[in-house]
Design a protein around this motif. Sequence first.
Motif, PDB file in Angstrom:
ATOM      1  N   SER A 202       0.877  -1.251  -0.088  1.00  9.75           N
ATOM      2  CA  SER A 202       0.060  -0.074   0.051  1.00  9.75           C
ATOM      3  C   SER A 202       0.973   1.104  -0.116  1.00  9.75           C
ATOM      4  CB  SER A 202      -0.888  -0.058   1.289  1.00  9.75           C
ATOM      5  OG  SER A 202      -1.979  -1.027   1.085  1.00  9.75           O
ATOM      6  N   GLY A 203       0.490   2.186  -0.778  1.00  6.25           N
ATOM      7  CA  GLY A 203       1.135   3.529  -0.971  1.00  6.25           C
ATOM      8  C   GLY A 203       2.381   3.274  -2.029  1.00  6.25           C
ATOM      9  N   GLY A 204       3.394   3.864  -1.310  1.00  4.51           N
ATOM     10  CA  GLY A 204       4.638   3.698  -2.516  1.00  4.51           C
ATOM     11  C   GLY A 204       4.391   4.892  -3.444  1.00  4.51           C
ATOM     12  N   LYS A 205       5.286   4.893  -4.418  1.00  2.00           N
ATOM     13  CA  LYS A 205       5.416   5.771  -5.493  1.00  2.00           C
ATOM     14  C   LYS A 205       4.135   5.894  -6.503  1.00  2.00           C
ATOM     15  CE  LYS A 205      10.267   6.742  -5.910  1.00  2.00           C
ATOM     16  NZ  LYS A 205      11.693   6.933  -6.646  1.00  2.00           N
ATOM     17  N   LEU A 206       3.564   4.662  -6.570  1.00  2.56           N
ATOM     18  CA  LEU A 206       2.424   4.232  -7.639  1.00  2.56           C
ATOM     19  C   LEU A 206       1.001   4.547  -6.739  1.00  2.56           C
ATOM     20  CD1 LEU A 206       3.432   1.217  -9.541  1.00  2.56           C
ATOM     21  CD2 LEU A 206       3.709   3.626 -10.309  1.00  2.56           C
ATOM     22  N   ASP A 207       1.286   4.713  -5.158  1.00  2.00           N
ATOM     23  CA  ASP A 207       0.366   4.811  -4.508  1.00  2.00           C
ATOM     24  C   ASP A 207      -0.971   3.691  -4.544  1.00  2.00           C
ATOM     25  OD1 ASP A 207      -0.865   6.214  -2.462  1.00  2.00           O
ATOM     26  OD2 ASP A 207      -2.339   7.735  -3.819  1.00  2.00           O
ATOM     27  N   PHE A 208      -0.487   2.503  -4.083  1.00  2.00           N
ATOM     28  CA  PHE A 208      -1.474   1.612  -4.133  1.00  2.00           C
ATOM     29  C   PHE A 208      -2.652   1.840  -2.898  1.00  2.00           C
ATOM     30  CE2 PHE A 208       1.715  -0.602  -6.701  1.00  2.00           C
ATOM     31  CZ  PHE A 208       0.994  -1.729  -7.338  1.00  2.00           C
ATOM     32  N   PRO A 209      -3.587   1.105  -3.275  1.00  2.58           N
ATOM     33  CA  PRO A 209      -4.882   1.223  -2.227  1.00  2.58           C
ATOM     34  C   PRO A 209      -4.572   0.598  -1.152  1.00  2.58           C
ATOM     35  CG  PRO A 209      -5.579   0.191  -3.855  1.00  2.58           C
ATOM     36  CD  PRO A 209      -3.954   0.743  -4.236  1.00  2.58           C
ATOM     37  N   ARG A 210      -5.250   0.877   0.121  1.00  3.58           N
ATOM     38  CA  ARG A 210      -5.086   0.308   1.377  1.00  3.58           C
ATOM     39  C   ARG A 210      -6.144  -1.110   1.157  1.00  3.58           C
ATOM     40  NH1 ARG A 210      -1.182   2.331   4.287  1.00  3.58           N
ATOM     41  NH2 ARG A 210      -1.654   4.739   4.785  1.00  3.58           N
ATOM     42  N   HIS A 211      -7.240  -0.893   0.427  1.00  3.77           N
ATOM     43  CA  HIS A 211      -8.443  -1.832  -0.029  1.00  3.77           C
ATOM     44  C   HIS A 211      -8.753  -1.836  -1.290  1.00  3.77           C
ATOM     45  CE1 HIS A 211      -8.598  -1.332   4.418  1.00  3.77           C
ATOM     46  NE2 HIS A 211      -8.697  -2.426   4.616  1.00  3.77           N
ATOM     47  N   ALA A 212      -9.373  -2.715  -1.745  1.00  6.88           N
ATOM     48  CA  ALA A 212      -9.865  -2.884  -3.117  1.00  6.88           C
ATOM     49  C   ALA A 212     -11.072  -3.615  -3.091  1.00  6.88           C
ATOM     50  CB  ALA A 212      -8.915  -3.366  -4.118  1.00  6.88           C
TER      51      ALA A 212
ATOM     52  N   THR B 165      -8.486   3.717   4.601  1.00  7.55           N
ATOM     53  CA  THR B 165      -9.356   3.106   3.623  1.00  7.55           C
ATOM     54  C   THR B 165      -8.562   3.894   2.143  1.00  7.55           C
ATOM     55  OG1 THR B 165     -10.605   5.040   3.775  1.00  7.55           O
ATOM     56  CG2 THR B 165     -11.242   3.027   4.721  1.00  7.55           C
ATOM     57  N   VAL B 166      -8.241   4.975   1.995  1.00  4.62           N
ATOM     58  CA  VAL B 166      -7.919   5.490   0.578  1.00  4.62           C
ATOM     59  C   VAL B 166      -6.125   5.323   0.505  1.00  4.62           C
ATOM     60  CG1 VAL B 166      -7.721   7.607  -0.747  1.00  4.62           C
ATOM     61  CG2 VAL B 166      -9.824   7.156   0.941  1.00  4.62           C
ATOM     62  N   PRO B 167      -5.683   5.027  -0.743  1.00  7.40           N
ATOM     63  CA  PRO B 167      -4.497   5.238  -0.921  1.00  7.40           C
ATOM     64  C   PRO B 167      -3.535   6.419  -0.463  1.00  7.40           C
ATOM     65  CG  PRO B 167      -5.403   4.679  -2.837  1.00  7.40           C
ATOM     66  CD  PRO B 167      -6.613   5.091  -2.052  1.00  7.40           C
ATOM     67  N   PRO B 168      -2.559   6.355   0.300  1.00 10.29           N
ATOM     68  CA  PRO B 168      -1.868   7.160   1.290  1.00 10.29           C
ATOM     69  C   PRO B 168      -1.918   8.608   0.601  1.00 10.29           C
ATOM     70  CG  PRO B 168      -1.036   5.182   1.568  1.00 10.29           C
ATOM     71  CD  PRO B 168      -1.842   5.036   0.390  1.00 10.29           C
ATOM     72  N   LYS B 169      -1.381   8.851  -0.460  1.00 12.77           N
ATOM     73  CA  LYS B 169      -1.081  10.052  -1.156  1.00 12.77           C
ATOM     74  C   LYS B 169      -2.379  10.827  -1.473  1.00 12.77           C
ATOM     75  CE  LYS B 169       3.409   8.997  -3.344  1.00 12.77           C
ATOM     76  NZ  LYS B 169       4.146   8.873  -4.552  1.00 12.77           N
ATOM     77  N   MET B 170      -3.225   9.891  -2.119  1.00 14.79           N
ATOM     78  CA  MET B 170      -4.732  10.612  -2.223  1.00 14.79           C
ATOM     79  C   MET B 170      -5.271  10.883  -0.975  1.00 14.79           C
ATOM     80  SD  MET B 170      -7.668   8.859  -4.439  1.00 14.79           S
ATOM     81  CE  MET B 170      -6.782   8.481  -5.893  1.00 14.79           C
ATOM     82  N   ALA B 171      -5.306  10.043   0.095  1.00  9.93           N
ATOM     83  CA  ALA B 171      -5.765  10.431   1.420  1.00  9.93           C
ATOM     84  C   ALA B 171      -5.500  11.731   1.942  1.00  9.93           C
ATOM     85  CB  ALA B 171      -5.530   9.336   2.221  1.00  9.93           C
ATOM     86  N   GLN B 172      -3.966  11.820   1.765  1.00  8.57           N
ATOM     87  CA  GLN B 172      -3.443  13.146   2.229  1.00  8.57           C
ATOM     88  C   GLN B 172      -3.896  14.352   1.379  1.00  8.57           C
ATOM     89  OE1 GLN B 172       0.840  13.441   2.002  1.00  8.57           O
ATOM     90  NE2 GLN B 172       0.950  14.201   4.227  1.00  8.57           N
ATOM     91  N   ARG B 173      -4.114  14.209   0.064  1.00  5.42           N
ATOM     92  CA  ARG B 173      -4.379  15.342  -0.955  1.00  5.42           C
ATOM     93  C   ARG B 173      -5.900  15.705  -0.404  1.00  5.42           C
ATOM     94  NH1 ARG B 173      -2.442  12.418  -5.261  1.00  5.42           N
ATOM     95  NH2 ARG B 173      -4.499  11.950  -6.096  1.00  5.42           N
ATOM     96  N   VAL B 174      -6.751  14.587  -0.185  1.00  8.28           N
ATOM     97  CA  VAL B 174      -8.303  14.791   0.308  1.00  8.28           C
ATOM     98  C   VAL B 174      -8.184  15.548   1.551  1.00  8.28           C
ATOM     99  CG1 VAL B 174     -10.455  13.649   0.854  1.00  8.28           C
ATOM    100  CG2 VAL B 174      -9.054  12.883  -1.138  1.00  8.28           C
ATOM    101  N   PHE B 175      -7.450  14.950   2.470  1.00 10.07           N
ATOM    102  CA  PHE B 175      -7.478  15.867   3.832  1.00 10.07           C
ATOM    103  C   PHE B 175      -6.968  17.181   3.690  1.00 10.07           C
ATOM    104  CE2 PHE B 175      -5.394  16.741   7.735  1.00 10.07           C
ATOM    105  CZ  PHE B 175      -6.771  16.539   8.758  1.00 10.07           C
TER     106      PHE B 175
ATOM    107  N   PRO C 270       0.615   9.674   6.381  1.00  7.29           N
ATOM    108  CA  PRO C 270      -0.381   8.507   6.479  1.00  7.29           C
ATOM    109  C   PRO C 270       0.596   7.229   5.753  1.00  7.29           C
ATOM    110  CG  PRO C 270      -0.582   9.882   4.254  1.00  7.29           C
ATOM    111  CD  PRO C 270       0.127  10.391   5.329  1.00  7.29           C
ATOM    112  N   GLN C 271       1.579   7.342   5.467  1.00 10.00           N
ATOM    113  CA  GLN C 271       2.586   6.348   5.371  1.00 10.00           C
ATOM    114  C   GLN C 271       4.026   6.762   5.446  1.00 10.00           C
ATOM    115  OE1 GLN C 271       3.022   5.174   1.016  1.00 10.00           O
ATOM    116  NE2 GLN C 271       2.947   7.650   0.397  1.00 10.00           N
ATOM    117  N   PRO C 272       4.832   5.677   5.941  1.00 11.90           N
ATOM    118  CA  PRO C 272       6.108   5.987   6.454  1.00 11.90           C
ATOM    119  C   PRO C 272       7.037   6.889   5.251  1.00 11.90           C
ATOM    120  CG  PRO C 272       5.857   3.970   6.923  1.00 11.90           C
ATOM    121  CD  PRO C 272       4.788   4.312   6.142  1.00 11.90           C
ATOM    122  N   ASN C 273       7.608   7.830   5.651  1.00 13.52           N
ATOM    123  CA  ASN C 273       8.516   8.564   4.775  1.00 13.52           C
ATOM    124  C   ASN C 273       9.867   8.311   4.865  1.00 13.52           C
ATOM    125  OD1 ASN C 273      10.093  10.751   3.306  1.00 13.52           O
ATOM    126  ND2 ASN C 273       8.294  12.142   3.303  1.00 13.52           N
ATOM    127  N   TRP C 274      10.677   7.160   4.257  1.00 20.46           N
ATOM    128  CA  TRP C 274      11.797   6.875   4.521  1.00 20.46           C
ATOM    129  C   TRP C 274      13.073   7.858   4.611  1.00 20.46           C
ATOM    130  CZ3 TRP C 274      10.168   3.224   7.030  1.00 20.46           C
ATOM    131  CH2 TRP C 274       9.163   2.223   6.589  1.00 20.46           C
TER     132      TRP C 274
END
Length: 825
Positions: free
Chosen positions: A40-50, A236-246, A397-401
């Motif tokens: 989940s997350g990463g550069k492609l912004d995989f979702p948490r659920h589908a 619930t939402v992909p991390p990058k997208m979740a941050q944009r929505v918030f 919403p996701q670790p930033n290494w």
Amino acid sequence: MEIMEDGNLVDRVRILLQRDMEYYQEKQTVLREPLCIRVSGGKLDFPRHASFAAIKIVTWWEAEFISAFKRVSGLSSTCDKEASKDVSEGVIKNIQPKEFISLILDTSDQLLEHLHTLIQEALDHADLAVLTATLGAAALVRNCLWCYNQQVKDEVSLESSEKIYKCYKSYHEMAEALAERLLDLHCRLISLYILNEADSLSWHAAKSFFEKERCSFVIQMWWLYMQGTKADLWNTVPPKMAQRVFSGMLNESLSIITARFIHGRPSLARSEQFWADAFNVLCCTAYLTLNACMDGNEMAGLYPTKLSTVARDIHAKCDELLVCLLLRGTPLILLYQTFRDGLQNSIILQKRLGPAPWLVICAPHLLNYSSDSKSDVQSLPETQAVALELNVLKSQPQPNWPQLVKVLSMRDNSVAIMLLELFVRQCIGYTVKFEPNRSGHKMDSNEGCGGFLCIGSACNHSLVMSPSLGLYSLIYILANTTTDPLHIIIPALRQDPMWNTYLDRQQVWNQARPPWLNALLTPLHSIMLPIVETLLDAVKTGASIYQTMSLTLTCLTELFVCIPVGILRTAFAIDENIPAHCHPLGGSVLLQILCSSLYSVLLKVSESSKKDAEDSPKTAVEFNGEIGAFNPHDKSASAIALAEALCSIDEDNKHTSQIEILHNTIKESIELRDSSLCDTRLRNMSCVVETFADELLFTETGRRSLKVLYDYIVQASDWILASLKLTDNNIRTNFIASANFSKSTKTLPQIMFHIEDAAFDQLLTGSTNWEMILSQPLSTTIDRVRNQILIRPEFKDIGQLRQDEREAAILIKKLCSTVKSARIK
């Protein structure tokens, strides 16, 4: 839901989607499954659920890809194994790449139409669960199509590649449109229901609100709704997208709130409630903005030209609200004392250079800010910068290494030093036994999270957090970055009085090592594998002990460039601090570490070879100075003999010159590398930090170490922030010794009536330091100051004021009028 696994893919997908729609019509919900927690997350912004349908379709696609291209797609190891098994069992017929493209396009169109129907249903009923499930499906399929296009674009026609890309673009647009609708839905809920409450907003009333004992209900409800929605988006939402929505929710709601306060004209009775609300909004926004920003500079409002649009908007609105609060809410007597020498001489007119004033005033704890902190500098002091960066890190919403590596390296590695000292104290006397099947440490496990696309042991989230695991992970990370071991690692190791005993030549064979030593040895294991093969080949040709040990030193001299420079630097630092009674192998800690790693790999090779050579002649291994007392074709026995020979290398000073060459060659190489990174500012540059993080992420142990340390830092964030304030070494040592990472779970009333650890309505309690606020440069203008002051409610109801307040009001009004007259002339 019963699924058909046989038959043509197009037919299977059609039946799957029909049954999925039947399930929705019956249950008014969509089946969904979680994705792997590490995917989940990463550069492609995989979702948490589908949705279940999307996950099943992607699984079928993976199997078809392997059948068509005879290789894995790289999307997931789990899907690859399942699909490969299906192919080997003849479940899937061989197809051509052109047929695969056609199947993908047809089935993706079917799924796209199915998702459109579900989305319309979800929007009609404002069903967030269905909306997020379909959003996850669109994001998953989008990323899958992107991976396929990258894999096959060189093997298929340009037209086929363009068709896949067009399909990918459709899903990308769908996911982005869903995110916009999700944002719009939340913004409507906030504006229509959360921020509307008649009694709280009756600012013109002649009677005070709640007898001046509390702020408005709407601000607390907004604070509670934003926190609850954030938790829901994060899960619930992909991390990058979740941050944009918030971020969009926060920005839009601030627009409404700020406009209300700027244009609001409360009565004298309601003015105190009015500005208590404004102050609460700023305090809440400070902690909510942590989740919307990407780094400390963005959070602090430094370098405005480099800020994102949302961050710039949030800071602009909060600055505007602060000026209104300051000029219209400060007690009249204090305001007169500030402006008695003329508005033009006020500090608030000066240009702001430091962090955003509203953040310093309303949330000083985020910056570890104290009254003696300077705010007239362009960048944050190191302590405040570390504190802010850490607060941003734990709010993502996701670790930033890269940000994690940056936090460890800031302020001369202060956070790394604190954690290292703590872990060493707690691990004194603790050793970990080398296990050949577990890569030499206890971080490996074949158990995954069970989610879709699970990548096995790398996503294991059931690890028991222990000091030994933390120490192992931290040393591994520090040894793979440009840290100074003399000032970081060595002082921490000295806390253990027995630390040097593990570096004696008699301990080469001992596989029960402390975690810090295992962390230095583990990265070397892969480098030792070609050396082991070279030595075993030499044994088969009849090489002697002296020859094989000489060959070992030659191989180490050739391959040391593959070893992380941090490990080499640490070995030399330990060498300079080793006591006289400790005698490492060949008089060199570096050689001791290299040979210990090689010994462990030889044991692993011996263990694995036993299963492949059960029928080989079993001859006793006798070490008598020459390799000849065993069958040279017995790989297991050869590896054992070589391992034992390492323990006596240079025992008769036969290899002294080779050891010196190895030692000097590596030392010269380190000095050359260090000269290119001698500037601390260069080592802390974002591009350098990102490079170190990427190098760690390329290895399995590096990924796990980052994950373990991230969990530790987030859990210990309050303890770290408190210890950063300590300057006395004795107090700091006692503080580290009594570390407690336990965090209590907040109840709903605690969340609702507190802004983090501070209670609501600080302005009503009289604890606001107005003098400190008025001493902050705000980059405002004299006209703005005059206009804001003149619309205070006290000037309309001057007869209701006390005598001292009335006189102050008259004098302030005169000051503002004088400025106006002077400007006209």
